[in-house]
Enzyme design. Structure first.
Site, PDB file in Angstrom:
ATOM      1  N   ARG A 233      -4.465   6.548  10.114  1.00 12.37           N
ATOM      2  CA  ARG A 233      -3.230   5.888  10.531  1.00 12.37           C
ATOM      3  C   ARG A 233      -3.188   5.846  12.055  1.00 12.37           C
ATOM      4  O   ARG A 233      -3.541   6.814  12.732  1.00 12.37           O
ATOM      5  CB  ARG A 233      -1.992   6.616   9.991  1.00 12.37           C
ATOM      6  CG  ARG A 233      -1.746   6.430   8.499  1.00 12.37           C
ATOM      7  CD  ARG A 233      -1.335   4.997   8.165  1.00 12.37           C
ATOM      8  NE  ARG A 233      -1.027   4.815   6.750  1.00 12.37           N
ATOM      9  CZ  ARG A 233      -1.907   4.434   5.833  1.00 12.37           C
ATOM     10  NH1 ARG A 233      -3.169   4.221   6.172  1.00 12.37           N
ATOM     11  NH2 ARG A 233      -1.534   4.271   4.580  1.00 12.37           N
ATOM     12  N   GLU A 262      -0.102  -1.885  14.800  1.00 11.40           N
ATOM     13  CA  GLU A 262      -0.884  -2.888  14.076  1.00 11.40           C
ATOM     14  C   GLU A 262      -0.047  -3.839  13.233  1.00 11.40           C
ATOM     15  O   GLU A 262      -0.515  -4.920  12.867  1.00 11.40           O
ATOM     16  CB  GLU A 262      -1.927  -2.217  13.193  1.00 11.40           C
ATOM     17  CG  GLU A 262      -1.361  -1.482  11.998  1.00 11.40           C
ATOM     18  CD  GLU A 262      -2.469  -0.904  11.104  1.00 11.40           C
ATOM     19  OE1 GLU A 262      -2.486  -1.256   9.916  1.00 11.40           O
ATOM     20  OE2 GLU A 262      -3.283  -0.114  11.597  1.00 11.40           O
ATOM     21  N   HIS A 294      -8.253  -2.732  10.024  1.00  8.07           N
ATOM     22  CA  HIS A 294      -7.798  -1.989   8.842  1.00  8.07           C
ATOM     23  C   HIS A 294      -8.513  -2.502   7.594  1.00  8.07           C
ATOM     24  O   HIS A 294      -7.888  -2.830   6.574  1.00  8.07           O
ATOM     25  CB  HIS A 294      -6.279  -2.110   8.676  1.00  8.07           C
ATOM     26  CG  HIS A 294      -5.678  -0.926   7.966  1.00  8.07           C
ATOM     27  ND1 HIS A 294      -4.497  -0.339   8.353  1.00  8.07           N
ATOM     28  CD2 HIS A 294      -6.108  -0.214   6.894  1.00  8.07           C
ATOM     29  CE1 HIS A 294      -4.213   0.668   7.554  1.00  8.07           C
ATOM     30  NE2 HIS A 294      -5.183   0.764   6.658  1.00  8.07           N
TER      31      HIS A 294
END
Length: 331
Positions: A233, A262, A294
């Protein structure tokens, strides 16, 4: 059961629709769930959300008023959900605690290898007809010390891969894994891991205790030229501290599959736009930084398991058969 899937992409629709049964009526929304879009949930029984959806107290209150009884996360992390508020409102919350953990683990190791051997730079050079090796010097992974912060499913899978490379693996986790210890890893204090590791890879959840775990102070404890990898994360690291560490050559290599801000960037095409995030833009200018959007989870096997567990959770909630394995909150 009427289910609204937010932050939806074509691959989500393909994987979820393939496993949905006749009891389910699924609506797909490309938008994030937040205060501005929560009105779309009117008439739904459950909402299915992802990592950058906002399931805050205010959003949950509106979901409850609309009759939504279940928030089904199609990911492992749940830092974007106010669990206490969900409990108070009687809204069930489920997640996918394990989905092909090798997918993220392999991506983390791919970042390590790409940064180390400059694969991305070598590829571009050869495409241009440049076969000069200057600037591409790497190091052997065998014999290097790698620190794994968090040894849940993904951290454990990463440690096993690195043991196969012949690395010495140090781990930090409040709950040591006996099987990993038997395999040869050593559990140590976080400060010792930071000080001794040539490579540090983050695999812990984001919560009030781990927020900005990597900051100016912790970076100062690391080896000069350390490689830092984050596939967990974005909020685990203080991005400005990363930039400072790169400028001072404390961080020699940085691989990121996640980014603190993000939600405004990832999973969208911004190729024809001017990106307004100055911090991200500064980060991307460093020659020793590799950023992916991601995609660590993005394998066929992982998508199938995510869809299967998510829809199973929806069925269990409807049948009042909620277990403690995948349900974070049971009303």
């Amino acid at each position: 059961m009427k289910i609204g899937v937010f932050s939806s992409n074509p691959y989500d629709e393909t994987s979820l629709s393939a496993l949905a049964d006749d009891r389910m009526s699924i609506q797909y929304f490309s938008a994030h769930l937040n205060d501005a879009t929560v009105a779309l949930c009117n008439g739904l029984d459950a909402v299915c959300v992802f990592v950058n959806d906002d399931v805050s107290a205010t959003v949950l209150a509106q979901l409850s008023a609309m009759g939504v009884k279940h928030v089904a996360l199609r990911c492992a992390g749940f830092n974007n959900v106010d669990l206490d508020k969900a409990q108070a409102l009687g809204i069930a919350v489920s997640h996918v605690p394990a989905y092909a953990p090798e997918a993220v683990a392999e991506h983390a190791v791919a970042l390590m290898l790409t940064l180390n051997r400059r694969m991305h730079k070598a590829y571009n050079r050869v495409k241009d007809g440049n076969f000069n090796l200057n600037g591409l010097l790497g190091f052997n992974m065998a014999g290097k010390t790698v620190g794994i912060v968090g040894t849940g499913h993904i951290g454990k899978a990463t440690a096993k891969i690195l043991l196969g490379f012949g690395c010495q693996v140090l781990c930090f986790d409040p709950y040591p894994d006996r099987h990993l210890q038997d395999a040869g890893v050593q559990y140590v204090a976080l400060d010792k891991l930071l000080a001794e590791s040539h490579i540090i890879s983050l695999h812990c959840p984001l919560n009030e205790h781990s927020y900005h775990l990597i900051n100016q102070d912790s970076i100062g404890k690391m080896r000069d030229g350390v490689m830092l990898i984050n596939t967990s994360r974005g909020g685990l690291v203080d991005t400005q501290a990363l930039i400072d560490g790169l400028k001072m050559h404390k961080i020699g290599y940085l691989g990121l599959d996640v980014y603190e801000m993000e939600s405004e960037l990832f999973f969208k095409d911004h190729s024809c736009e001017i990106i307004q995030d100055d911090v991200f833009e500064r980060l991307s200018t460093f020659h020793n930084v590799l950023i992916t959007g991601h995609q660590g989870f993005f394998t066929q096997e992982a998508l199938s398991q995510i869809a299967q567990t998510t829809l199973s959770n929806v069925k269990k909630c409807a049948d009042k058969n909620m277990d403690t394995t995948t349900f974070l909150v049971k009303p």
